[in-house]
Scaffold this motif. Structure first.
Motif, PDB file in Angstrom:
ATOM      1  N   ALA A 198      -3.395   4.471  -0.524  1.00 17.10           N
ATOM      2  CA  ALA A 198      -2.446   5.250  -1.328  1.00 17.10           C
ATOM      3  C   ALA A 198      -1.837   4.384  -2.424  1.00 17.10           C
ATOM      4  O   ALA A 198      -1.742   4.809  -3.586  1.00 17.10           O
ATOM      5  CB  ALA A 198      -1.357   5.838  -0.438  1.00 17.10           C
ATOM      6  N   LEU A 199      -1.421   3.184  -2.075  1.00 20.05           N
ATOM      7  CA  LEU A 199      -0.870   2.267  -3.084  1.00 20.05           C
ATOM      8  C   LEU A 199      -1.927   1.876  -4.104  1.00 20.05           C
ATOM      9  O   LEU A 199      -1.636   1.722  -5.295  1.00 20.05           O
ATOM     10  CB  LEU A 199      -0.292   1.017  -2.423  1.00 20.05           C
ATOM     11  N   SER A 200      -3.151   1.733  -3.649  1.00 14.54           N
ATOM     12  CA  SER A 200      -4.248   1.420  -4.556  1.00 14.54           C
ATOM     13  C   SER A 200      -4.439   2.542  -5.570  1.00 14.54           C
ATOM     14  O   SER A 200      -4.603   2.289  -6.769  1.00 14.54           O
ATOM     15  CB  SER A 200      -5.538   1.202  -3.767  1.00 14.54           C
ATOM     16  N   ASP A 201      -4.406   3.786  -5.099  1.00 13.88           N
ATOM     17  CA  ASP A 201      -4.560   4.934  -5.997  1.00 13.88           C
ATOM     18  C   ASP A 201      -3.416   5.036  -6.999  1.00 13.88           C
ATOM     19  O   ASP A 201      -3.631   5.353  -8.167  1.00 13.88           O
ATOM     20  CB  ASP A 201      -4.658   6.228  -5.189  1.00 13.88           C
ATOM     21  N   ILE A 202      -2.205   4.758  -6.546  1.00 11.79           N
ATOM     22  CA  ILE A 202      -1.045   4.804  -7.439  1.00 11.79           C
ATOM     23  C   ILE A 202      -1.171   3.739  -8.519  1.00 11.79           C
ATOM     24  O   ILE A 202      -0.930   4.009  -9.707  1.00 11.79           O
ATOM     25  CB  ILE A 202       0.267   4.646  -6.638  1.00 11.79           C
ATOM     26  N   SER A 203      -1.546   2.538  -8.131  1.00 10.69           N
ATOM     27  CA  SER A 203      -1.709   1.462  -9.109  1.00 10.69           C
ATOM     28  C   SER A 203      -2.828   1.780 -10.093  1.00 10.69           C
ATOM     29  O   SER A 203      -2.709   1.525 -11.291  1.00 10.69           O
ATOM     30  CB  SER A 203      -2.015   0.141  -8.403  1.00 10.69           C
ATOM     31  N   GLU A 204      -3.901   2.364  -9.593  1.00 15.49           N
ATOM     32  CA  GLU A 204      -5.012   2.726 -10.459  1.00 15.49           C
ATOM     33  C   GLU A 204      -4.608   3.820 -11.442  1.00 15.49           C
ATOM     34  O   GLU A 204      -4.976   3.782 -12.622  1.00 15.49           O
ATOM     35  CB  GLU A 204      -6.198   3.184  -9.617  1.00 15.49           C
ATOM     36  N   TYR A 205      -3.820   4.783 -10.984  1.00 16.08           N
ATOM     37  CA  TYR A 205      -3.335   5.854 -11.856  1.00 16.08           C
ATOM     38  C   TYR A 205      -2.454   5.280 -12.969  1.00 16.08           C
ATOM     39  O   TYR A 205      -2.606   5.645 -14.141  1.00 16.08           O
ATOM     40  CB  TYR A 205      -2.567   6.887 -11.033  1.00 16.08           C
TER      41      TYR A 205
END
Length: 65
Positions: free
Chosen positions: A34-41
């Motif tokens: 989830a944190l990875s997706d947020i950072s990628e966004y």
């Protein structure tokens, strides 16, 4: 008035933030998706801003007519 210096400065700052977010997304990929997706966004949003600034700031020596 010459607006290239503030644009270039802003572009460099956003580029550094983009690199940090991409690295952060990569590091979180294995532990917290989830944190990875947020950072990628956030990185993608910054990349869009960088592309807009890239359009505004064109190096005068590289432009040929």
């Amino acid at each position: 008035m010459d607006y290239t210096d503030p644009i270039k400065t802003r572009q460099d700052k956003l580029n550094q933030q983009y690199k940090n977010l991409v690295e952060q997304a990569y590091n979180f990929r294995q532990t917290d998706s989830a944190l990875s997706d947020i950072s990628e966004y956030k990185a993608i949003k910054l990349l869009n801003k960088l592309n807009k600034l890239k359009y505004l700031y064109r190096d005068p020596q590289k432009v040929t007519i």
